[in-house]
Design an enzyme around this catalytic site. Structure first.
Site, PDB file in Angstrom:
ATOM      1  N   CYS A  48       0.726  -1.173   0.007  1.00  0.00           N
ATOM      2  CA  CYS A  48       0.017  -0.009   0.113  1.00  0.00           C
ATOM      3  C   CYS A  48       0.932   1.084   0.123  1.00  0.00           C
ATOM      4  CB  CYS A  48      -0.840   0.148   1.176  1.00  0.00           C
ATOM      5  SG  CYS A  48      -2.056  -1.468   1.321  1.00  0.00           S
ATOM      6  N   ARG A 102      -8.031  -4.287  -3.260  1.00  0.00           N
ATOM      7  CA  ARG A 102      -7.639  -3.182  -3.860  1.00  0.00           C
ATOM      8  C   ARG A 102      -8.516  -2.631  -5.544  1.00  0.00           C
ATOM      9  NH1 ARG A 102      -2.464  -2.597  -1.813  1.00  0.00           N
ATOM     10  NH2 ARG A 102      -1.631  -4.273  -1.219  1.00  0.00           N
TER      11      ARG A 102
END
Length: 222
Positions: free
Chosen positions: A49, A126
């Site tokens: 991330c 995601r």
């Protein structure tokens, strides 16, 4: 409208929401008139991330130049988001210039179907939603927890959608800005024969009457 499972599809109006972010309170409806790239990440202070947020931040001006607002989201608190974006800045010198939505109770992620229960009941996968200025969902991309997104592809897709809207064309496989585009097939016999016999009259290059290309179009200016 959403179905009973919270599933979203291309063409639906994006669900409205109000949320706390690293840039203050956000009402999604206030972004009408802009393209929005809403993306979720599994959690703050995680390696993949962090690389994604650095990449999105580096490309932020490219999105801004396309009249697009980046919005990040995870099921973390606003203090956690603030601490994380500050750590990114302290460690890399890169500032995260876009809002990161705090969704501690999972209200926004539930509306957008960002949690895949078979993968994790507590982390968002995601997801990427590209939403047009009328707040209609135009594209959905979903990546697993383990694999980061390729930001140039998200930019490419956004440019492709804007090109489609502006010129009423389609973009072929592997299209990149500046490349030739595909035009819709003819709808009448006369149009078919004209395209087949004299495509140059319409500034077209054709492999067949139903597969015709137009040369590169001017870049969209926002």
């Amino acid at each position: 409208m959403r179905d009973d499972t919270g599933h979203l599809s291309i063409g639906m109006i994006a669900p409205d929401f109000t949320a706390d972010t690293t840039h203050g309170n956000l009402h999604f409806a206030d972004l009408k008139g802009k393209w929005v790239v809403l993306f979720s990440h599994p959690g703050d202070f995680t390696p993949v991330c962090t690389t994604e947020f650095i990449a999105f931040s580096k490309a932020a001006n490219d999105f801004k130049n396309l009249n697009a607002q980046l919005l990040g989201l995870s099921i973390d608190s606003n203090p956690s988001h603030l601490a994380w974006v500050n750590a990114i800045y302290q460690n890399t010198g890169i500032q995260v210039p876009f809002p990161v939505i705090a969704d501690r109770m999972g209200e926004v992620s539930s509306k957008y179907g960002m949690i895949a229960p078979e993968v994790s009941g507590t982390e968002t996968v995601r997801n990427v939603y590209i939403i047009d200025p009328d707040q209609k969902i135009r594209a959905i991309l979903i990546y697993p927890l383990t694999n980061g997104r390729y930001i140039p592809e998200i930019l490419r897709l956004l440019r492709a959608l804007q090109t489609t809207d502006a010129y009423k064309v389609a973009t072929p496989a592997n299209w990149e800005p500046g490349g030739r585009v595909v035009v819709p097939p003819p709808q009448t016999y006369d149009d078919m024969m004209e395209r087949q016999n004299n495509p140059a009259k319409q500034n077209l290059t054709c492999d067949d009457w139903w597969l015709c290309y137009k040369n590169a179009l001017p870049e969209i200016k926002k």
